[in-house]
Write a protein that holds these residues in place. Structure first.
Motif, PDB file in Angstrom:
ATOM      1  N   THR A   1      12.081  -4.881   7.553  1.00  0.00           N
ATOM      2  CA  THR A   1      11.003  -5.878   7.595  1.00  0.00           C
ATOM      3  C   THR A   1      11.531  -7.227   8.068  1.00  0.00           C
ATOM      4  O   THR A   1      10.853  -7.933   8.830  1.00  0.00           O
ATOM      5  CB  THR A   1      10.361  -6.022   6.206  1.00  0.00           C
TER       6      THR A   1
ATOM      7  N   VAL B   1      17.615   3.723   7.270  1.00  0.00           N
ATOM      8  CA  VAL B   1      16.401   4.450   6.922  1.00  0.00           C
ATOM      9  C   VAL B   1      16.786   5.923   6.863  1.00  0.00           C
ATOM     10  O   VAL B   1      16.732   6.645   7.845  1.00  0.00           O
ATOM     11  CB  VAL B   1      15.286   4.204   7.948  1.00  0.00           C
TER      12      VAL B   1
ATOM     13  N   ALA C   1      13.958  -0.988   3.397  1.00  0.00           N
ATOM     14  CA  ALA C   1      12.700  -1.551   3.890  1.00  0.00           C
ATOM     15  C   ALA C   1      12.811  -3.056   4.083  1.00  0.00           C
ATOM     16  O   ALA C   1      12.192  -3.630   4.987  1.00  0.00           O
ATOM     17  CB  ALA C   1      11.565  -1.227   2.921  1.00  0.00           C
TER      18      ALA C   1
ATOM     19  N   TYR D   1       6.397  -4.083   4.588  1.00  0.00           N
ATOM     20  CA  TYR D   1       7.279  -3.851   3.438  1.00  0.00           C
ATOM     21  C   TYR D   1       6.588  -2.996   2.383  1.00  0.00           C
ATOM     22  O   TYR D   1       7.166  -2.037   1.856  1.00  0.00           O
ATOM     23  CB  TYR D   1       7.698  -5.200   2.866  1.00  0.00           C
TER      24      TYR D   1
ATOM     25  N   ARG E   1       9.088  10.185   1.230  1.00  0.00           N
ATOM     26  CA  ARG E   1       7.859   9.414   1.443  1.00  0.00           C
ATOM     27  C   ARG E   1       6.778  10.254   2.110  1.00  0.00           C
ATOM     28  O   ARG E   1       5.610  10.180   1.733  1.00  0.00           O
ATOM     29  CB  ARG E   1       8.183   8.162   2.258  1.00  0.00           C
TER      30      ARG E   1
ATOM     31  N   SER F   1       4.292  -0.937   2.791  1.00  0.00           N
ATOM     32  CA  SER F   1       4.012   0.404   3.280  1.00  0.00           C
ATOM     33  C   SER F   1       5.198   1.341   3.106  1.00  0.00           C
ATOM     34  O   SER F   1       5.071   2.545   3.337  1.00  0.00           O
ATOM     35  CB  SER F   1       3.631   0.351   4.770  1.00  0.00           C
ATOM     36  N   TRP F   2       6.335   0.800   2.700  1.00  0.00           N
ATOM     37  CA  TRP F   2       7.531   1.617   2.531  1.00  0.00           C
ATOM     38  C   TRP F   2       8.059   1.564   1.096  1.00  0.00           C
ATOM     39  O   TRP F   2       8.967   2.304   0.737  1.00  0.00           O
ATOM     40  CB  TRP F   2       8.623   1.149   3.502  1.00  0.00           C
TER      41      TRP F   2
ATOM     42  N   ILE G   1      12.867   9.248   4.197  1.00  0.00           N
ATOM     43  CA  ILE G   1      11.691   9.562   5.010  1.00  0.00           C
ATOM     44  C   ILE G   1      11.004  10.816   4.490  1.00  0.00           C
ATOM     45  O   ILE G   1       9.783  10.873   4.338  1.00  0.00           O
ATOM     46  CB  ILE G   1      12.090   9.733   6.485  1.00  0.00           C
TER      47      ILE G   1
ATOM     48  N   TYR H   1       3.065  10.881   0.750  1.00  0.00           N
ATOM     49  CA  TYR H   1       1.874  10.569   1.530  1.00  0.00           C
ATOM     50  C   TYR H   1       0.939  11.783   1.613  1.00  0.00           C
ATOM     51  O   TYR H   1      -0.289  11.645   1.519  1.00  0.00           O
ATOM     52  CB  TYR H   1       2.266  10.132   2.945  1.00  0.00           C
TER      53      TYR H   1
ATOM     54  N   HIS I   1       5.146   5.547  -2.274  1.00  0.00           N
ATOM     55  CA  HIS I   1       5.804   4.402  -1.649  1.00  0.00           C
ATOM     56  C   HIS I   1       4.947   3.859  -0.507  1.00  0.00           C
ATOM     57  O   HIS I   1       5.360   3.825   0.662  1.00  0.00           O
ATOM     58  CB  HIS I   1       7.187   4.786  -1.142  1.00  0.00           C
ATOM     59  N   ASN I   2       3.759   3.431  -0.837  1.00  0.00           N
ATOM     60  CA  ASN I   2       2.850   2.854   0.147  1.00  0.00           C
ATOM     61  C   ASN I   2       1.644   2.325  -0.613  1.00  0.00           C
ATOM     62  O   ASN I   2       0.954   3.086  -1.294  1.00  0.00           O
ATOM     63  CB  ASN I   2       2.420   3.905   1.181  1.00  0.00           C
TER      64      ASN I   2
END
Length: 516
Positions: free
Chosen positions: A305, A368, A301, A473, A376, A475-476, A373, A380, A416-417
């Protein structure tokens, strides 16, 4: 007392900013405190057996004596909020369940009493309140803080204590946010930006020392991270450098320092643009050191970023350069300037390709990674499920860590957000208030950028880019419990609100008699 006098605003914009002499006072007091904490205390600690807490207290006493003797008590205490807010110097008062703790952080010692003084002063001469963006930002953030306390009482999570301790953390962020706003309202934004940048530069020096030492220096009380290393290492010239959390200055750990550096990079450039090419060169050194520190932190991240920040703020700077070249020289000057723009775009493209194809950051995988992914997205979905099941109050802060397995996640893990962490912690109401506060602050910075020119505009564009970088940043990353990283953002948010208040109000009266 110097620097806090009576101003009358006679300009069409309704504001006269404090002069550079005020910013210089804030700068040298911040440099003094940063030097004491980042240089003198570690040096004396390494050369003696004196306990670090005693050295920190001695440094504090010396700092207070100096600013009192110099007749800059208010400036000294105000600058210390921006410095201490970036040091993870803390004493644990309550060790709660999971990751929840109640800490007495160094910035609390100064920010809390200063908060009451400044609020009293604001109440004494405030005008009628109108539904401006800055009022919305303050009310929304205060509402979010209040809602975290309600979530501690009525949330469906297993620990009201953990949620209550989380709510107290949010209250701390609101206090530093309000102090920053009220200080800038009385002075100008540079009086906050200089201490912020100076303190971050101090952490960069420590980070470089930790990298040189291949590990921590031995000052956990100052906020030094543990020696947690990752694989693989990388080489810089003939030197092999380990990656990990260890090179985090005194902010907590390397990935948290990266969050602060994303705010620092555009701000230090904005400062350099006010001065000479020598300052630009010095800022470039700081940016290079920042990139090394972010590289050592080994964060996907972070690299993404950094690329985003470079593209956005770099494009702005190149655009400004094109306009100034045409105005100062001629249309022919656009030829080399345009070449520089094309070269910059190609560098960004190559950087993006290198990040995607990197075989040195993550051992041959995508920067990434697909696994990252997938994890995360799973988190979410869980956050949304929690909010749908508990729409008003969520689980309560820091409760997901306690029950993560029951939602199919790994043990002791959150989201992770930052936004979705608050959604799970406080429900849709708390999430909405937090989002509204962040958007209102961003809108204020955008308005200031359009309403100013020259160095001031460059500053507010830098603030906008810094905020975008923070949100990208966070947000990840699982960062909503990072004390210094979030304090840094809300300090900067307070600067924007204070800058708007200073620019768009009628009078500011003296508070010197209430301070000393």
């Amino acid at each position: 007392m110097s620097g806090i006098t009576t101003w009358r605003f006679d300009t069409p914009e309704g504001a006269v900013l404090a002069g550079d002499s005020d910013a210089v006072t804030y700068a040298w007091t911040a440099a003094l405190l940063t030097g004491l904490l980042a240089v003198v205390v570690p040096a004396v600690g390494l050369a003696s057996d004196l306990p670090t807490p005693a050295l920190v207290v001695a440094a504090g006493v010396l700092y207070v004596a100096t600013v009192l003797a110099a007749g800059v008590a208010f400036e000294g205490f105000a600058a210390s909020v921006f410095v201490l807010g970036l040091f993870d110097i803390a004493v644990v008062l309550v060790d709660g369940p999971g990751i929840a703790t109640l800490d007495l952080v160094a910035v609390d010692v100064v920010a809390i009493p200063l908060f009451f003084v400044l609020v009293y002063d604001w109440l004494a001469d405030r005008g009628p309140l109108r539904p401006t963006a800055r009022v919305i930002a303050v009310v929304a953030f205060a509402g979010f803080v209040g809602w975290t306390f309600l979530a501690a009482l009525f949330g469906s999570g297993p620990s009201g204590l953990a949620a209550g301790l989380y709510a107290i953390e949010q209250l701390r962020y609101f206090v530093v946010f309000a102090v920053a706003a009220l200080v800038v309202r009385r002075t100008n934004a540079w009086c906050a930006i200089y201490p912020f940048v100076i303190a971050t530069a101090g952490h960069l020096v420590i980070s470089l020392a930790q990298i040189t030492n291949s590990g921590r220096l031995g000052f956990p009380f100052l906020g030094e991270p543990p020696d947690r290393f990752f694989q693989p290492t990388f080489t810089l010239g003939a030197t092999e450098i380990a990656t990990g959390f260890y090179a985090g200055g005194f902010v907590g750990h390397g990935r948290e320092l990266a969050m602060v550096l994303f705010l620092f990079i555009p701000l230090v450039l904005a400062i350099a643009l006010r001065h000479s090419w020598g300052h630009v060169g010095l800022a470039s050194v700081g940016i290079a050191a920042s990139m090394l520190s972010i590289r050592v932190a080994n964060t996907d991240a972070g690299w993404a970023t950094l690329l985003l920040l470079s593209a956005v703020f770099g494009t702005y700077l190149l655009g400004v350069g094109l306009v100034r070249a045409k105005r100062k020289y001629s249309t022919l000057a656009l030829v080399p300037a345009s070449t520089a723009v094309v070269a910059f775009a190609l560098v960004l493209l190559q950087g993006f390709r290198a990040l995607v194809r990197s075989d040195s950051v993550n051992g041959g995988t995508l920067v990434v990674g697909r696994g990252a992914i997938g994890v995360r997205i799973e988190q979410y979905v869980v956050a949304v499920r929690i909010a749908l099941a508990n729409p008003l109050f969520g689980l309560g802060g820091k409760n997901l860590y306690l029950v993560s397995r029951s939602y199919g996640l790994g043990p002791d893990i959150g989201v992770h957000n930052t936004y979705l962490s608050n959604l799970a912690a406080t429900g849709f109401v708390g999430f909405g208030l937090y989002l509204l506060a962040a958007l209102a602050v961003l809108w204020i910075a955008v308005r200031l950028a359009f309403d100013t020119s020259g160095d001031e505009r460059a500053l507010w564009v830098a603030v906008i880019c810094a905020m975008f970088a923070y949100h990208a940043y966070s947000s990840w990353m699982m960062s909503y419990h990072w004390t210094v990283g979030n304090t840094a953002f809300w300090l900067l948010a307070g600067v924007a609100v204070g800058g708007a208040a200073a620019r768009w109000r009628d009078t500011v009266t003296s508070i010197s008699g209430r301070i000393v």
